[in-house]
Design a protein around this motif. Structure first.
Motif, short mmCIF file in Angstrom:
data_model
loop_
_atom_site.label_atom_id
_atom_site.label_comp_id
_atom_site.label_asym_id
_atom_site.label_seq_id
_atom_site.Cartn_x
_atom_site.Cartn_y
_atom_site.Cartn_z
N LEU A 1 68.32 -1.57 51.72
CA LEU A 1 67.52 -1.01 50.63
C LEU A 1 66.04 -1.35 50.80
N ARG A 2 65.75 -2.52 51.34
CA ARG A 2 64.35 -2.84 51.62
C ARG A 2 63.77 -1.87 52.65
N LEU A 3 64.55 -1.57 53.68
CA LEU A 3 64.09 -0.62 54.69
C LEU A 3 63.85 0.76 54.07
N LEU A 4 64.76 1.20 53.21
CA LEU A 4 64.58 2.51 52.56
C LEU A 4 63.33 2.53 51.68
N PHE A 5 63.08 1.44 50.97
CA PHE A 5 61.89 1.40 50.14
C PHE A 5 60.61 1.36 50.97
N TRP A 6 60.63 0.62 52.06
CA TRP A 6 59.47 0.62 52.95
C TRP A 6 59.24 2.03 53.51
N GLU A 7 60.32 2.70 53.86
CA GLU A 7 60.19 4.07 54.35
C GLU A 7 59.53 4.95 53.28
N GLY A 8 59.95 4.80 52.03
CA GLY A 8 59.36 5.56 50.95
C GLY A 8 57.88 5.27 50.77
N ILE A 9 57.52 4.02 50.90
CA ILE A 9 56.11 3.63 50.79
C ILE A 9 55.30 4.23 51.94
N GLU A 10 55.84 4.16 53.14
CA GLU A 10 55.11 4.63 54.32
C GLU A 10 55.02 6.16 54.40
N TYR A 11 56.13 6.85 54.11
CA TYR A 11 56.15 8.30 54.31
C TYR A 11 55.95 9.09 53.02
N GLY A 12 56.25 8.50 51.88
CA GLY A 12 56.13 9.23 50.63
C GLY A 12 56.95 10.50 50.68
N THR A 13 56.32 11.63 50.40
CA THR A 13 57.04 12.90 50.41
C THR A 13 56.89 13.65 51.74
N ALA A 14 56.22 13.03 52.71
CA ALA A 14 56.07 13.66 54.03
C ALA A 14 57.42 13.72 54.74
N GLU A 15 57.53 14.63 55.68
CA GLU A 15 58.77 14.77 56.44
C GLU A 15 59.02 13.51 57.27
N LEU A 16 60.26 13.11 57.32
CA LEU A 16 60.66 11.93 58.09
C LEU A 16 60.88 12.32 59.55
N PRO A 17 60.70 11.37 60.46
CA PRO A 17 60.88 11.68 61.87
C PRO A 17 62.29 12.19 62.20
N ASP A 18 63.28 11.72 61.48
CA ASP A 18 64.67 12.12 61.73
C ASP A 18 65.25 12.90 60.55
N GLU A 19 64.42 13.70 59.92
CA GLU A 19 64.80 14.38 58.68
C GLU A 19 66.06 15.23 58.83
N ALA A 20 66.21 15.97 59.90
CA ALA A 20 67.39 16.82 60.07
C ALA A 20 68.67 15.98 60.09
N ALA A 21 68.64 14.87 60.82
CA ALA A 21 69.81 13.99 60.87
C ALA A 21 70.08 13.37 59.51
N ARG A 22 69.03 13.02 58.81
CA ARG A 22 69.20 12.43 57.47
C ARG A 22 69.79 13.44 56.51
N GLN A 23 69.32 14.69 56.58
CA GLN A 23 69.86 15.73 55.70
C GLN A 23 71.36 15.91 55.97
N ASP A 24 71.74 15.89 57.24
CA ASP A 24 73.14 16.00 57.60
C ASP A 24 73.95 14.82 57.06
N HIS A 25 73.38 13.63 57.18
CA HIS A 25 74.02 12.40 56.69
C HIS A 25 74.32 12.53 55.19
N TYR A 26 73.33 12.94 54.44
CA TYR A 26 73.51 13.05 52.99
C TYR A 26 74.32 14.28 52.59
N ALA A 27 74.26 15.33 53.38
CA ALA A 27 75.05 16.53 53.07
C ALA A 27 76.53 16.20 53.05
N ARG A 28 76.96 15.32 53.95
CA ARG A 28 78.39 14.92 53.97
C ARG A 28 78.76 14.17 52.70
N LYS A 29 77.86 13.32 52.22
CA LYS A 29 78.13 12.59 50.98
C LYS A 29 78.16 13.54 49.78
N VAL A 30 77.21 14.46 49.74
CA VAL A 30 77.16 15.43 48.65
C VAL A 30 78.41 16.31 48.70
#
Length: 193
Positions: free
Chosen positions: A97-126
């Motif tokens: 969770l600390r890593l996720l919050f740091w990511e949020g601080i660093e990237y904000g609403t900008a696209e993440l370097p691995d955004e497509a993989a992350r979308q796939d990761h969360y799509a399975r959970k959804v």
């Protein structure tokens, strides 16, 4: 006699040191020199194995998220049990969770370097929650993606801000158990049909 090199062991040491460094300092504050020192590895090996600092962070966070997904899969048939397991996981692995919050601080609403993989990761959970909705196990009054956001926020927040949990709910073991029961009850009500 020269020491035998073990690239896999070196990568594992670097990875563990990077998790700790990024969890403590975020992307901007982390230092490759400290990671190398902690891992007892040559700084150049870090770049060779993982790329630059931002790429290393992306790999660290991605691996930690995959570990969580494998250890605590979303379970629409047992939301309270899933919440329990998620609380336990984050208590044992607060760095994620600390890593996720740091990511949020660093990237904000900008696209993440691995955004497509992350979308796939969360799509399975959804999709798991959507399946539970389609089967009538949990409410369909809230879109599955929104429901995942609400459930993870409810569950994860106490690990992110433990000081607030202590101030608002108390710091004794009985207080923490009561809060856990309240979180599970909140999750149960959130998904109730």
């Amino acid at each position: 006699m020269a020491a035998v090199r073990d690239p896999q062991a070196t990568k594992a040491r670097i990875f563990r040191a990077a998790v700790a460094e990024f969890a403590r300092h975020g992307i901007a504050g982390a230092r490759i020199d400290r990671i190398a020192s902690e891992a007892q590895a040559n700084k150049q090996l870090i770049y060779a194995y993982f790329g630059n600092k931002a790429e290393l962070f992306t790999q660290v966070l991605g691996t930690c998220m995959v570990d969580l997904a494998a250890a605590v899969p979303v379970d629409a048939d047992d939301i309270e049990g899933w919440v329990d397991r998620l609380l336990d996981y984050h208590a044992a692995h607060p760095e994620l969770l600390r890593l996720l919050f740091w990511e949020g601080i660093e990237y904000g609403t900008a696209e993440l370097p691995d955004e497509a993989a992350r979308q796939d990761h969360y799509a399975r959970k959804v999709a798991t929650l959507a399946d539970g909705q389609a089967r009538g196990v949990i409410t369909d009054a809230i879109p599955a993606g929104d429901l995942l956001i609400l459930l993870t926020a409810l569950t994860n927040w106490i690990a992110v801000v433990p000081q607030m949990s202590r101030i608002l709910a108390g710091g004794e073991d009985t207080d923490r158990e009561r809060l856990r029961a309240s979180i599970k009850e909140g999750a149960r009500r959130l998904v109730a049909r």
